[in-house]
Design a protein around this motif. Structure first.
Motif, PDB file in Angstrom:
ATOM      1  N   TRP A 117       0.752  -0.781  -0.098  1.00 51.15           N
ATOM      2  CA  TRP A 117       0.051  -0.350   0.072  1.00 51.15           C
ATOM      3  C   TRP A 117       0.487   1.206  -0.046  1.00 51.15           C
ATOM      4  O   TRP A 117       1.947   1.404   0.461  1.00 51.15           O
ATOM      5  N   GLU A 118       0.900   2.540  -0.874  1.00 46.50           N
ATOM      6  CA  GLU A 118       1.089   3.578  -0.983  1.00 46.50           C
ATOM      7  C   GLU A 118       0.940   4.614  -0.317  1.00 46.50           C
ATOM      8  O   GLU A 118      -0.035   4.550   0.399  1.00 46.50           O
ATOM      9  N   LYS A 119       2.102   4.922   0.154  1.00 46.98           N
ATOM     10  CA  LYS A 119       1.806   6.316   1.217  1.00 46.98           C
ATOM     11  C   LYS A 119       0.642   6.920   0.461  1.00 46.98           C
ATOM     12  O   LYS A 119       0.360   7.174  -0.911  1.00 46.98           O
ATOM     13  N   GLY A 120      -0.429   7.758   1.436  1.00 46.64           N
ATOM     14  CA  GLY A 120      -1.157   8.255   1.011  1.00 46.64           C
ATOM     15  C   GLY A 120      -2.759   7.759   1.928  1.00 46.64           C
ATOM     16  O   GLY A 120      -2.579   7.540   3.074  1.00 46.64           O
ATOM     17  N   ASN A 121      -3.438   8.771   1.603  1.00 48.71           N
ATOM     18  CA  ASN A 121      -4.808   8.907   2.031  1.00 48.71           C
ATOM     19  C   ASN A 121      -5.960   7.954   1.450  1.00 48.71           C
ATOM     20  O   ASN A 121      -6.050   7.737   0.557  1.00 48.71           O
ATOM     21  N   TYR A 122      -6.677   6.900   2.142  1.00 49.21           N
ATOM     22  CA  TYR A 122      -7.692   5.802   1.850  1.00 49.21           C
ATOM     23  C   TYR A 122      -9.059   6.660   2.051  1.00 49.21           C
ATOM     24  O   TYR A 122      -8.736   6.132   3.888  1.00 49.21           O
ATOM     25  N   HIS A 123      -9.976   6.126   1.901  1.00 51.40           N
ATOM     26  CA  HIS A 123     -11.808   5.761   2.400  1.00 51.40           C
ATOM     27  C   HIS A 123     -11.548   4.625   2.571  1.00 51.40           C
ATOM     28  O   HIS A 123     -11.722   3.597   1.609  1.00 51.40           O
TER      29      HIS A 123
END
Length: 141
Positions: A117-123
Motif C-alpha cells: 500500500w502506497e503512502k496516502g489517504n484512503y477511504h
C-alpha cells in the motif's frame, strides 16, 4: 419554575439528538506508520450495492504516512459484506481507478485485502446489500 424546566429540557434534548445524529455519520480517522500496533474497529455496515460507493459516507479514513510493503485489511461480518478501499488524490477526492473491492463469497466469510500500500489517504467502506450487519475490521502489518 415549570417554564424554566422546559427551557432546560428542550435544548438538552436537541443537543443529544444532534450528537447522536453526528455519531451515525462520523468517520474514524487513523494515521499509520510502519510498526504500528494492529487496529480493530467494530461497527455496522452501510446498505450498498456490492462495490458501489456513490452517495455512501465512508466509515473510516486512513492515512498511511509511508509506503507499506505489507499491510492487511481483514473484515469479519455475519452478512455478505464488501470491503472497499478507495485512495484519495492530493485534493482529497476519491480516485475510483485505484479502488479495491473484496466481496464475501458467502454470508459470514472473512474477506481480506493484503498487499503493498502506497503512502496516502484512503477511504474505507463496509457495505452489505441488507445493511445493518455487525462487523469487525482489522488492520495489521
Amino acid at each position: 419554575m415549570k417554564r424554566l424546566k422546559q427551557w432546560i429540557i428542550v435544548p438538552t434534548t436537541l443537543a443529544m439528538l444532534l450528537a447522536n445524529a453526528g455519531l451515525l455519520h462520523s468517520q474514524t480517522a487513523q494515521s499509520l506508520t510502519p510498526g504500528f500496533n494492529a487496529l480493530k474497529f467494530e461497527g455496522t455496515s452501510t446498505q450498498g450495492n456490492n462495490c458501489q460507493v456513490a452517495n455512501i459516507q465512508p466509515q473510516y479514513t486512513i492515512t498511511l504516512e509511508q509506503d507499506f510493503g505489507s499491510l492487511n485489511f481483514s473484515l469479519q461480518s455475519a452478512g455478505q459484506s464488501a470491503l472497499i478501499i478507495e485512495p484519495l488524490n492530493s485534493a482529497g477526492e476519491p480516485v475510483a481507478s485505484g479502488r479495491q473491492c473484496v466481496l464475501a463469497a458467502a454470508p459470514g466469510q472473512t474477506v481480506e485485502a493484503p498487499g503493498y500500500w502506497e503512502k496516502g489517504n484512503y477511504h474505507i467502506y463496509i457495505v452489505d446489500s441488507a445493511g445493518g450487519q455487525r462487523y469487525t475490521l482489522s488492520i495489521s502489518q
